[in-house]
Scaffold this motif. Structure first.
Motif, short mmCIF file in Angstrom:
data_model
loop_
_atom_site.label_atom_id
_atom_site.label_comp_id
_atom_site.label_asym_id
_atom_site.label_seq_id
_atom_site.Cartn_x
_atom_site.Cartn_y
_atom_site.Cartn_z
N ARG A 43 0.84 -1.21 0.00
CA ARG A 43 0.00 0.00 0.00
C ARG A 43 0.87 1.25 0.00
O ARG A 43 0.97 1.97 0.99
CB ARG A 43 -0.93 0.00 1.21
CG ARG A 43 -2.02 -1.06 1.20
CD ARG A 43 -3.00 -0.90 0.03
NE ARG A 43 -3.62 0.40 -0.01
CZ ARG A 43 -4.79 0.71 0.57
NH1 ARG A 43 -5.44 -0.22 1.24
NH2 ARG A 43 -5.30 1.91 0.46
N PRO A 44 1.54 1.54 -1.11
CA PRO A 44 2.40 2.72 -1.16
C PRO A 44 1.65 4.04 -1.04
O PRO A 44 2.25 5.09 -0.83
CB PRO A 44 3.09 2.59 -2.53
CG PRO A 44 2.18 1.72 -3.34
CD PRO A 44 1.56 0.77 -2.37
N ASP A 45 0.31 3.97 -1.17
CA ASP A 45 -0.51 5.17 -1.02
C ASP A 45 -0.72 5.56 0.43
O ASP A 45 -1.22 6.65 0.72
CB ASP A 45 -1.87 4.93 -1.67
CG ASP A 45 -2.58 3.69 -1.11
OD1 ASP A 45 -1.91 2.63 -1.01
OD2 ASP A 45 -3.78 3.77 -0.79
N LEU A 46 -0.36 4.66 1.36
CA LEU A 46 -0.60 4.91 2.79
C LEU A 46 0.71 5.24 3.50
O LEU A 46 1.78 4.79 3.09
CB LEU A 46 -1.21 3.67 3.45
CG LEU A 46 -2.56 3.20 2.92
CD1 LEU A 46 -2.97 1.91 3.64
CD2 LEU A 46 -3.62 4.28 3.11
N PRO A 47 0.64 5.99 4.60
CA PRO A 47 1.85 6.19 5.41
C PRO A 47 2.30 4.86 6.01
O PRO A 47 1.48 3.98 6.30
CB PRO A 47 1.40 7.18 6.50
CG PRO A 47 -0.09 7.09 6.52
CD PRO A 47 -0.52 6.73 5.14
N LEU A 48 3.60 4.72 6.18
CA LEU A 48 4.18 3.48 6.69
C LEU A 48 4.42 3.60 8.19
O LEU A 48 5.06 4.55 8.66
CB LEU A 48 5.50 3.18 5.98
CG LEU A 48 6.29 1.96 6.45
CD1 LEU A 48 5.48 0.68 6.31
CD2 LEU A 48 7.60 1.86 5.67
N ALA A 49 3.90 2.62 8.94
CA ALA A 49 4.08 2.58 10.40
C ALA A 49 4.62 1.22 10.80
O ALA A 49 4.60 0.26 10.03
CB ALA A 49 2.76 2.87 11.11
N ALA A 50 5.11 1.14 12.03
CA ALA A 50 5.54 -0.13 12.60
C ALA A 50 4.95 -0.26 13.99
O ALA A 50 4.93 0.72 14.76
CB ALA A 50 7.07 -0.22 12.67
N LEU A 51 4.45 -1.44 14.31
CA LEU A 51 3.98 -1.73 15.67
C LEU A 51 4.99 -2.66 16.32
O LEU A 51 5.26 -3.76 15.82
CB LEU A 51 2.61 -2.40 15.65
CG LEU A 51 2.12 -2.92 17.02
CD1 LEU A 51 1.91 -1.77 18.00
CD2 LEU A 51 0.83 -3.72 16.87
N THR A 52 5.56 -2.21 17.44
CA THR A 52 6.51 -3.01 18.18
C THR A 52 6.11 -3.00 19.65
O THR A 52 5.09 -2.41 20.02
CB THR A 52 7.94 -2.48 17.96
OG1 THR A 52 8.87 -3.37 18.56
CG2 THR A 52 8.11 -1.08 18.54
N PHE A 53 6.90 -3.68 20.48
CA PHE A 53 6.50 -3.89 21.86
C PHE A 53 7.64 -3.49 22.80
O PHE A 53 8.79 -3.86 22.59
CB PHE A 53 6.13 -5.37 22.08
CG PHE A 53 5.18 -5.87 21.03
CD1 PHE A 53 3.83 -5.54 21.08
CD2 PHE A 53 5.62 -6.64 19.96
CE1 PHE A 53 2.95 -5.96 20.10
CE2 PHE A 53 4.76 -7.08 18.97
CZ PHE A 53 3.41 -6.73 19.04
#
Length: 311
Positions: free
Chosen positions: A43-53
């Protein structure tokens, strides 16, 4: 530097609706980079995020383990930012989070909390209470909520799959240059410079001293290093990781870095020390003169190693 959001229940509207890479991301190695690329590529149209712990689940479940972290949160976020991640969701991993069911993780955290539009994860990602959620479950539950999913196969080399565990072992065995190949960059230890006993200055080799804290302790010994200062400058040097056996021994390991052709006051500043090559193991010398001679030899070896590294 990405925005860091530590409460998944209070994500600003502007940061919701991203494509989200999932994982612990300790070290942010080449396998982790592949997950981030997959999230963006889908999804290059969306901002890129990461979920970590945070803390790392192992730190929660096994607090008696020796420190093992390759990257604490600031370093992890910085490395993820270099991959194009604009938001790091650092979910607090506590007893309540550990007890959350797999379905609640998808519904409450990913869907309602983050508003994720697409997910990407490694082939071995598991989640929820007692890791009860597998990839088939994630795919099914994500599809119900209109969330896409990319599953990324392991990234490997002739030694097998690249993993944080394997990188830790390389560093503990004294091979930072091999670890760098799997990380995609040189490994860095960070810490605040504290005031020592100034013995290095008396010997003619002043050092900047940091403690390792929750970071992995690599093989004890002498390394060729580069030191990133608070102002962004990078200075070549030589460093020892150890407990100073010649001086009677310290209760905890410290890193002592001598910066080549540099002088100044670093006390109270955070520095990053990147390990480029292992020179020799930590050793006990017969007196200060022998130690001084060894440091001079180490510095010569480090300069030579760093010339080859930068050339």
């Amino acid at each position: 530097m990405p925005a860091i959001v530590e409460d998944w229940r209070a994500v600003p509207d502007a940061l919701r609706g991203a494509t989200v890479a999932l994982g612990n991301f300790d070290g942010v190695h080449l396998g982790h980079a592949a997950v981030a690329r997959a999230a963006h590529g889908a999804r290059p149209d969306l901002p890129l995020a990461a979920l970590t712990f945070e803390p790392h689940p192992r730190e929660h479940f096994r607090p008696e383990d020796p420190p093992f972290r390759l990257t604490l949160l600031p370093a992890k976020a910085e490395a993820l930012g270099a991959l194009g991640v604009v938001t790091v969701f650092a979910a607090r991993f506590d007893a309540a989070f550990a007890a959350m069911s797999a379905e609640a993780f998808v519904e409450e955290v990913l869907h309602r909390g983050l508003g994720a539009r697409h997910l990407a994860c490694g082939h071995d990602f598991a989640f929820g209470h007692r890791r009860g959620g597998d990839l088939a479950f994630l795919a099914r539950e994500a599809e119900k909520r209109g969330i896409g999913l990319s599953i990324v196969p392991a990234v490997g080399d002739e030694g097998g799959p690249i993993s944080s565990t394997r990188i830790r072992r390389l560093l503990q065995d004294g091979y930072p240059e091999r670890a760098a190949l799997e990380l995609g960059r040189d490994w860095e230890l960070r810490g605040e410079v504290f005031r020592g006993d100034r013995l290095g200055r008396e010997l003619g080799w002043p050092t900047a001293n940091i403690l390792l804290g929750r970071q992995l302790e690599p093989a004890r010994g002498v390394y060729a290093v580069t030191v990133r200062l608070a102002d962004g400058a990078v200075v070549k040097g030589v460093a020892n990781v150890g407990r100073r056996p010649t001086l009677g021994g310290d209760p905890v390991t410290r890193l002592e870095a001598h910066l080549f052709d540099w002088s100044g006051d670093l006390y109270g500043q955070e520095i990053g020390v990147r390990l480029h090559g292992f020179i020799r193991a930590d050793a006990r010398f017969d007196g200060l003169e022998a130690l001084k001679a060894a440091i001079a030899s180490d510095a010569t070896a480090a300069r030579r190693m760093l010339e080859a590294w930068s050339g």
